[in-house]
Write an enzyme that holds these catalytic residues in place. Structure first.
Site, PDB file in Angstrom:
ATOM      1  NE  ARG A  45      -3.773 -24.676  -0.563  1.00 12.51           N
ATOM      2  CZ  ARG A  45      -2.636 -24.214  -0.624  1.00 12.51           C
ATOM      3  NH1 ARG A  45      -1.888 -24.671  -1.303  1.00 12.51           N
ATOM      4  NH2 ARG A  45      -2.045 -23.310   0.217  1.00 12.51           N
ATOM      5  CE  LYS A  74      -5.232  -1.640  -5.991  1.00 14.24           C
ATOM      6  NZ  LYS A  74      -4.923  -1.760  -4.413  1.00 14.24           N
ATOM      7  CG  HIS A  82      -8.201   2.803  -6.091  1.00 16.25           C
ATOM      8  ND1 HIS A  82      -8.810   1.863  -6.678  1.00 16.25           N
ATOM      9  CD2 HIS A  82      -7.774   2.547  -4.889  1.00 16.25           C
ATOM     10  CE1 HIS A  82      -8.723   0.755  -6.003  1.00 16.25           C
ATOM     11  NE2 HIS A  82      -8.079   1.143  -5.035  1.00 16.25           N
TER      12      HIS A  82
HETATM   13  C1  BG6 Z   1      -7.454  -0.497  -1.999  1.00 11.72           C
HETATM   14  C2  BG6 Z   1      -6.076  -0.549  -1.432  1.00 11.72           C
HETATM   15  O1  BG6 Z   1      -7.497  -1.026  -3.199  1.00 11.72           O
HETATM   16  O2  BG6 Z   1      -8.302   0.455  -1.715  1.00 11.72           O
HETATM   17  C3  BG6 Z   1      -6.307  -0.375   0.139  1.00 11.72           C
HETATM   18  O3  BG6 Z   1      -5.406  -1.668  -1.593  1.00 11.72           O
HETATM   19  C4  BG6 Z   1      -7.168   0.909   0.376  1.00 11.72           C
HETATM   20  O4  BG6 Z   1      -5.143   0.052   0.626  1.00 11.72           O
HETATM   21  C5  BG6 Z   1      -8.480   0.911  -0.242  1.00 11.72           C
HETATM   22  O5  BG6 Z   1      -7.313   1.024   1.853  1.00 11.72           O
HETATM   23  C6  BG6 Z   1      -9.390   1.928   0.011  1.00 11.72           C
HETATM   24  O6  BG6 Z   1     -10.780   1.745  -0.690  1.00 11.72           O
HETATM   25  P1  BG6 Z   1     -11.669   2.475   0.074  1.00 11.72           P
HETATM   26  O7  BG6 Z   1     -13.077   1.959  -0.898  1.00 11.72           O
HETATM   27  O8  BG6 Z   1     -12.107   2.208   1.263  1.00 11.72           O
HETATM   28  O9  BG6 Z   1     -11.728   3.836  -0.431  1.00 11.72           O
END
Ligand code: BG6
Length: 499
Positions: free
Chosen positions: A57, A158, A250
């Site tokens: 936007r 997500k 995750h």
């Molecule tokens: C995200 C979460 O999906 O993954 C975050 O929303 C988190 O809160 C992040 O910090 C961690 O990802 P990575 O790749 O830094 O381990």
């Protein structure tokens, strides 16, 4: 349960592709998508005829959009950046307004194609989750989802829903416009090298699979710790908490990769079918069991973070014991933990094997010889470590745990570990959905996590334990394992595993 079929329009070689990033003025585009696309270009892996069109936007010119992306890419060499920047254009449009999106439609209608070839279109929803449904409706109304001229695929970030009902609703909405094989739900952990390597490690070697079961494995621990606090994401995080933010996606994905049976091929449906079987087998717990199997915590000072409700009981830490009810894993506990505000950032999986059934070497009564442990370090210090017993030289008969280690940094010296988004973006363009989450997987994951979250709202539910930042989380998570005469196994950093 799933509606996935073969991807009808994948891998069409040299045809031009428009990558429409909806929500292009946001953080995800600047911090993740821009750098990943630039890096692919730098490595010569970005398909030649890709046009990247930012849509949002905010009023911005092409030049401003390019500059914004450039900032996220550090200091790219000028000539190379200029070449990449030619691929970038920007359209100002409200992504929920079909008329405005028609403007984006005519913009891509003028992009060069390969001869008379079609123009494929990848729609990346880099949006706040509340905008997914209206944006999909508007894209469809604007004709941007029609496959008359090349394939159309959609990438959904997500969080995918905030519980089972909202995830189902979102899936139903998406399926009103797209077939399942056009949908790519991102869990960026699946794009991480070491997570993919877990499959190679397990299924491209013959020595691990025979012992990868309850007969040889005593327990599995999956740890994802972060030193960061919620920072500017307080408002989102306070509604999500660690169980929605990290476990539903995750941690359950890591669990599925560790626990799944070998798929018949490294192919999207084969792989996802095996993950679905694992998720289906995760034991659902009664309320009483839930409280026994869960410890939650909140870091000190969380409630004064911007966006966090005063007196919030949202957990920023959780430790959970799960069981997988199938032949391979019956009786083996899977301990999962994750939290923010902890001592360090680290993701790892530790598989502990049984102790020898009979110890023929003399060891004092109070000394328990631990089973072998295999640690898979997902990040940082990517690699693996196998610990086993060895005789101490010269001593009468003394034993000590020693290790075999593999470090990416040494084994693949000179090859940088790419950001997860590089692999995932390429896969979508190539029509490979293996590392994306299918509709049924997402719903199953919510069906595991929902009752756990709901149980925390019931009267008498435990409040989160407070823990100090920079430490290892609430001590009560130790008690969860002590109930089973176990303990959290030392992580890679604790045992000095650094290349
Ligand atoms: C995200 C979460 O999906 O993954 C975050 O929303 C988190 O809160 C992040 O910090 C961690 O990802 P990575 O790749 O830094 O381990």
């Amino acid at each position: 349960m799933t509606t996935v079929g073969a991807n009808l329009l994948s891998n069409d070689g040299d045809n031009a592709t428009a990558l429409l990033i909806l929500g292009a003025s946001g953080n995800l585009t600047q911090q993740k998508l821009g750098p990943a696309l630039y890096s692919l270009h730098h490595k010569g892996r970005l398909p030649h005829h890709v046009h990247i069109v930012g849509v949002a936007r905010n009023e911005m010119t092409d030049e401003q959009f390019r500059n914004q992306l450039r900032e996220g890419c550090g200091q790219p060499p000028a000539a190379e950046w200029d070449e990449f920047a030619q691929k970038l254009t920007y359209v100002t449009a409200d992504v929920t307004d079909p008329d405005a999106l028609s403007g984006a439609g005519s913009h891509i209608g003028h992009l060069p194609t390969q001869g008379d070839g079609p123009l494929n279109c990848l729609l990346y929803l880099a949006l706040a989750p509340g905008l997914y449904e209206p944006a999909i409706t508007a894209l469809s109304a604007a004709g941007l989802t029609d496959e008359r001229d090349g394939w159309r695929r959609v990438v959904v970030e997500k969080p995918f829903g905030s519980d089972l009902n909202t995830a189902r609703q979102l899936n139903a909405h998406i399926h009103g416009v797209f077939r399942e094989d056009q949908v790519y739900r991102i869990d960026h952990y699946l794009g991480k090298e070491t997570v993919q390597n877990l499959l190679v490690f397990r299924f491209a070697n013959a020595i691990f699979e025979p012992v990868w079961n309850r007969n040889y494995i005593d327990q599995v621990q999956i740890t994802v710790t972060e030193d960061i606090l919620v920072g500017e994401r307080g408002e989102y995080y306070d509604r999500a908490g660690v169980l929605r933010d990290m476990f539903q996606n995750h941690l359950l994905q890591l669990l599925a990769f560790v626990a799944m049976d070998p798929p018949y091929a490294f192919e999207a449906d084969a792989l996802r079918n095996e993950k679905v079987k694992v998720l289906n087998s995760v034991r659902r717990m009664s309320l009483h069991d839930l409280h026994r199997n869960l410890v939650i915590g909140q870091y000190d000072g969380y409630h004064i973070e911007p966006g966090v409700a005063p007196g919030s009981q949202t957990p920023t830490y959780a430790a959970l014991r799960l069981f997988i009810d199938n032949w391979r894993w019956q009786g083996v506990p899977f301990y999962l933990r994750s939290g923010k505000g902890l001592a360090r950032k680290s993701t790892e999986m530790v598989i502990q094997f049984h102790s020898p059934p009979h110890m023929l070497f003399p060891v004092p009564d109070h000394v328990a010889i631990p089973g072998n442990t295999l640690s898979i370090c997902v990040q940082p210090n990517e690699g693996m470590r196998l610990e086993f017993q060895s005789k101490v030289p010269d001593a009468e008969l003394d034993m000590k745990g020693v290790s075999l280690e593999f470090h990416y940094e040494e084994g693949f010296a000179g090859i940088d570990i790419p950001d997860a988004y590089e692999r995932l973006l390429l896969d979508v363009m190539e029509g490979d959905a293996a590392l994306f989450t299918r509709n049924d997987e997402i719903e199953l994951a919510w069906s595991i996590i929902d009752p756990i979250i709901d149980s925390l709202d019931l009267p008498g539910a435990p409040a989160p334990y407070r823990y100090l930042t920079g430490m290892s989380g609430p001590p009560h998570s130790e008690e969860l394992l002590l109930q089973d005469n176990r303990y959290w196994l030392p992580g890679c950093a604790e045992v000095g595993y650094v290349a």
